[in-house]
Structures are given as C-alpha cells and as structure tokens.
Scaffold this active site. Structure first.
Site, short mmCIF file in Angstrom:
data_model
loop_
_atom_site.label_atom_id
_atom_site.label_comp_id
_atom_site.label_asym_id
_atom_site.label_seq_id
_atom_site.Cartn_x
_atom_site.Cartn_y
_atom_site.Cartn_z
N LYS A 158 0.66 -1.10 -0.17
CA LYS A 158 -0.13 -0.09 0.07
C LYS A 158 0.93 1.30 0.11
CE LYS A 158 -3.88 1.79 2.59
NZ LYS A 158 -4.67 1.78 3.83
N SER A 234 -7.50 0.25 1.93
CA SER A 234 -6.43 -0.31 1.16
C SER A 234 -7.00 -0.71 -0.23
CB SER A 234 -5.82 -1.49 2.17
OG SER A 234 -5.51 -1.01 3.27
N GLY A 255 -9.88 1.56 10.97
CA GLY A 255 -11.10 1.30 11.08
C GLY A 255 -11.95 0.35 9.92
N GLY A 256 -10.94 -0.67 9.55
CA GLY A 256 -11.71 -1.49 8.56
C GLY A 256 -10.75 -1.62 7.24
N SER A 257 -9.68 -0.66 7.19
CA SER A 257 -9.21 -0.32 5.86
C SER A 257 -8.38 -1.67 5.04
CB SER A 257 -8.31 0.77 6.07
OG SER A 257 -8.69 1.80 6.51
#
Length: 593
Positions: A158, A234, A255-257
């Site tokens: 990333k 991501s 937060g969930g990326s």
C-alpha cells in the site's frame, strides 16, 4: 456618537490632519476591493497552476517508471504457458517450488509484474512499480541455502507504507516530491525473509474513506465491476489481489481499511492487535491521535497465503528491529489446534442495516463452523450502536481534522472526501444545525456528523478516553460471561458499493471500527456471493425497509450486484491472531465439506 462624527472629530486633530476625507475613501473603496479580489484571484490561479504543474511532473515520473518496467518485461520474455502456470499456484505451492529451485524468483516476478500491469490498465490499482524488485529477484536466484521463508515471493505494498526513495503521499499534494529516507520496519523484515516488494498500490486521499480515489493517482475501480469501488483505504491492494495481479500484500487498518476492501474484492485480510507488527514507517495523517490507532495488516488471495505471510512477519527479525513490538513469535500450536471452540455471532450492529446477502453470509459461516465441530451461539455486544460515533469518529475528528486540513490547504479535494471535508470546514454551529436536521432522517449519519465538531478541551478528550476504557471492560465482561473463544459478524453492511456512494458510506465501517476501538484481532474471509434472490429481497421493502438515508444508498447500490463477493469477519481477543486465522481456516474448510 455616529461613526461620521467620530471621523470628523479625528480629522480635526493634529494626528489625523493629513488623513484623506471619508468621501475620498468612499470613492477609493471600489478600487481597493477590486484590487484585493484581483490579487486573491491571481494568487488562487497561480496556486492552481503550480499544483497542476506539480501533479503533471509527478505523473510523468510515474509513467516513466511504468515504461521502464515494460522495457524490462520486453527484454525478459516469459512464455505465456510458464506465466499462467506460475499465476495458478497458491502461495504455499509457489513457496515450495521456489525453495526447491523448481522456479526462479525472476520468472515469478516477471509473471506477476506483467499480470499487475494488465489489471492496472483496467482498474488503475497500481501507483507505481518498485523497480528495485529486479535486483532483489536476481539476489534471490544467486542465493544458496538457507533461504528465507518468503524466498522469491512477490509482495504488493500500500502507498502509505514507507519505501526508501519513494513518496508516501496518502493521496495528498503536500507530500509529493518528498521521498522517505528508509524502508518501514515491515518492509525491512519482508526483504530479510526473502520477499520481493514489487508494486505500490492506490489509496483514497487522506486515507479517510472507503472509496479509493485521489487527485494524484486517480480512481481505482472494482475487479469485477468498473462502476463499483474496491473499498478503502487499502483499495488498491484489494483490487490488485482480487484480480490476481498479486499473491499477497500489505495494507493498513484503522477502521476496517484492510477488511473492507478484502470483502469487496473477495480476498482475505488480517487486522492484528496494535503492537503485534511494527507500525514504524506506517504513514498516517494524524499521528498524534492515539486513542484508536492504525496497524499494518497482511492481505492474501486465500487463508493459507495469509498465514504464510503473517508467520514470516511475526518473527525475531521484527522484534530486533522494533523493540516496541511485543515479542510473541507466530504460535503454530494455536493455529493448528483442533480443540472445539465456542463462537458467538451477530448480524446487525444497530447502525446501517445489513442487506440479506450479508446476513446470509454470517449464517453460511456459522453452518461451516458447526460442521467442523465448533459451537456457535448468539452474541449481543453491549451498546454496540453507540460505539462508532462516540468512540471512533470522536477521536478521529477530535481536532476537527486540523492535522489533515493543514496539509490539504492548497489541494484539490477528491469527490470521495467531500462529506468529511465539509464537516471539518464549515463552522461548528452549522455542523450542529445540520446534525439536528439530519436526526429524524438518519440518526447514525447525524451523530457521526456531529462528532466532527471536534473535542473542545483536554478534559473532553480525557472523557472520550475514559469512555473507551470503560467500554473495553464492559465488552470483555459480556465476552467472558458467554465464555467465548471467537465471534463472527459482518465486515460491512453490503457488498461492493457504486463509486458515487463509496465516500458517503463511512458509517458502514462501524462493523469493523468496533474492533479497532477494542484493539481485538480480526480477519476477513469471503464465504459466498450475491445471488439474484438476495437482490430481489433488498428491493422488497418488507425485507429491507431502508428507513434511513444511508440505507437508501445501500438499497440503490444493490441493483446489479449479483456475483459480488460477501465476507464475514472473524474476531478474537487481543494478541490472538493465530486463533483468528484458525477460525478463518475452519470456515474455509467447512465451506468445502
């Protein structure tokens, strides 16, 4: 006394004897205002011109890197048969063949480089190639035993994970042409373990979105549907992995990326506990915010590949390079355990109502786990609907995003960031007014919007911290009261959303953000795909009433979603990553049974 009389009195004094009359100033006012406006317009135009020039130069550099890679591929012809054979292998099979010398690292690299370029042309998921990959592959091929566990394995990365000599922008102009001085610790460990970082992948501007778009690199689209988003932050990783352009990679998650794009693109991801992998060199736009912190998260095409990547990272090399990392090596005995587990499940967190396909996915995973011999019971997390706005959004927007806004002062604002940018730009009284107006239409959106007014004092910041600490205790008590080993639940309320909605559905991250607040380990694994019956049920108001603005967006976006992947989230206590991976593996095994 009137302003005019005051002015006249001052004019009579010796001090202001030479000051022009009010009449003169009134006549000059239009000219002064016009000059100011013209100066502002010229300054704005110059800034825009300078920004566009900077972007143009950056894009030329990126295109030059792509062309250099194309030239390398042209000079190293790889037969289509060999390429397709390599791309068909699982990470475990690829690992065995590289270890035995049945395949060369250079052949494997070229296969994945060429595939990555192909899928990038369709989805715009690659930011730039890592040209040093060729040298690393040659080094691998010249190496004799012993070989690292990831010897010759290509890994995508990333954009916000630092690589020496490359910009780490977070999609913001502010960081363009500011190459970093050294590799992130996780990159150093990967290289030491024999892996080859080979592609950098796209992100949303500021990383504050479940879309994947920014003014520097553009918009990334979904592997299966170009009208949809691959998720974020991501998103480039998810898209590249989902399209087969990479076999494993690294994302980041606050937060969930990693979990959200993994669901949307049908791949696997792990969010480890903060402190299990090194965060050094993990770029974030608000490093001073420590109540909810991001982590580096492995991603892969399947669970087995995810395990191999995680195991290689959780090694003594990691602890030696970063003493802040808890020195717990990968516990294979926990992952390979066959003891039956007690697993809780739930399908709705009280925020955005999940679509039928999402609910069905949890029940599919439940059945799969029961086939393996696990006991799966209903679980109701405490006060779950309040966590997202009051314990996640509140710290994230605690400074009214000032740390972000300072860097965005001269930037183009990406469409996917419009809602967050507006909440941080307009006066707080107007944010409050809008929040109250939204309350009857969408309570979740209203509460989340209100939290972007910022934290008003250090005392209020402490209160947010105390609220989080108390909630962690309360949640753990509920967990232990039911004697749970793990939990399964949705990753996101719906499958991949349409591009125009991705930036507006931030509240959909509540399912994942809960476990960032709690600091639990969590993973995402695909279990099913959207069926025609699922889509028909969403359209039925009796099944999916869509009573809020955000649910209406979800409902509209569900049209044409047949065939899209749907995942479940597997959660365990902090520092139980191996058990998360075990549950994910058992879900995968149960689905095949």
């Amino acid at each position: 006394m009137s302003v005019w009389k005051m002015w006249q009195k001052l004019r009579e004094s010796a001090i202001l004897a030479d000051v022009p009359s009010m009449e003169s100033l009134q006549h000059a006012a239009p000219t002064i205002v016009g000059c100011c406006v013209a100066a502002w317009a010229v300054r704005a135009a110059w800034r825009k011109h300078a920004f566009n020039q900077k972007l143009s130069k950056k894009r030329s550099q990126l295109e030059a890197s792509m062309n250099k890679l194309r030239q390398q591929l042209y000079q190293y012809p790889l037969s289509l048969t060999t390429r397709e054979y390599i791309l068909s292998l699982s990470l475990t099979d690829l690992q065995h063949k590289l270890q035995r010398g049945d395949l060369t690292a250079m052949d494997v690299l070229r296969a994945y480089q060429s595939r990555a370029l192909e899928v990038d042309e369709k989805m715009n998921c690659v930011v730039e190639p890592i040209l040093e990959a060729e040298e690393l592959a040659m080094l691998c091929d010249s190496k004799t035993d012993p070989k690292g566990p990831l010897h010759g394995i290509p890994v995508s990365v990333k954009e916000n994970i630092e690589l020496k000599g490359y910009d780490c922008t977070g999609g913001m102009e502010y960081y363009v042409n500011k190459p970093v001085a050294q590799d992130a610790v996780v990159i150093q460990v990967l290289k030491q373990q024999g892996a080859i970082p080979f592609m950098r992948t796209n992100i949303p501007q500021t990383l504050y979105s479940y879309a994947c778009s920014n003014p520097i690199y553009g918009v990334t689209t979904h592997p299966k549907d170009p009208t949809r988003s691959p998720g974020g932050s991501s998103g480039g990783e998810g898209a590249l992995l989902g399209a087969g352009g990479s076999i494993c990679g690294l994302g980041t998650d606050i937060g969930g990326s990693v979990r959200v794009p993994a669901q949307m693109c049908g791949v696997c991801a792990l969010k480890p506990t903060r402190g299990r992998l090194s965060p050094e060199g993990h770029f974030t736009v608000n490093p001073g915010q420590t109540l909810v912190q991001g982590v580096v998260g492995p991603m892969a095409q399947d669970v087995e590949g995810l395990v191999k990547l995680t195991e290689a990272l959780m090694a003594p090399e990691m602890f030696a390079r970063d003493p802040q990392v808890v020195p717990i090596p990968f516990r294979k005995e926990m992952y390979e355990s066959t003891c039956p587990l007690k697993i809780g499940f739930y399908t709705w967190d009280g925020n955005i109502r999940p679509v039928p396909a999402t609910i069905r996915a949890v029940h599919v995973a439940k059945t799969a786990l029961e086939k393996i011999g696990h006991k799966v019971v209903s679980f109701s997390p405490p006060q779950i609907a309040t966590v997202f706005p009051s314990m996640f959004v509140a710290p994230m927007g605690g400074d009214r995003c000032q740390s972000v806004m300072e860097r965005m002062a001269n930037d183009h604002v990406d469409e996917s960031l419009t809602l967050v940018y507006a909440a941080c730009s307009i006066p707080t009284w107007l944010v409050t007014l809008i929040s109250k107006a939204l309350q009857p239409l969408d309570p979740v959106l209203a509460k989340s919007f209100q939290k972007f007014t910022g934290v008003k004092s250090v005392y209020d910041w402490y209160k947010v911290a105390v609220r989080i600490q108390n909630y962690r205790k309360e949640f753990l008590e509920h967990w232990r009261r039911q004697d749970l080993d793990a939990v399964i639940c949705p990753v996101y309320p719906c499958p991949a959303v349409v591009l125009s909605s991705a930036g507006k559905l931030t509240a959909g991250g509540s399912y994942c953000a809960l476990y960032n607040v709690l600091r639990y380990s969590a993973g995402s694994i695909p279990v099913t795909t959207v069926t025609e019956a699922d889509v028909q049920e969403v359209a039925d108001p009796k099944v999916y009433p869509a009573t809020t603005l955000l649910e209406k967006l979800v409902k509209r976006g569900s049209k044409g979603s047949e065939g899209l992947p749907v995942s479940v989230q597997c959660v365990c206590l902090p520092y139980h990553e191996e058990q998360v991976l075990r549950v994910m593996h058992d879900v995968e095994r149960g689905l095949r049974t």
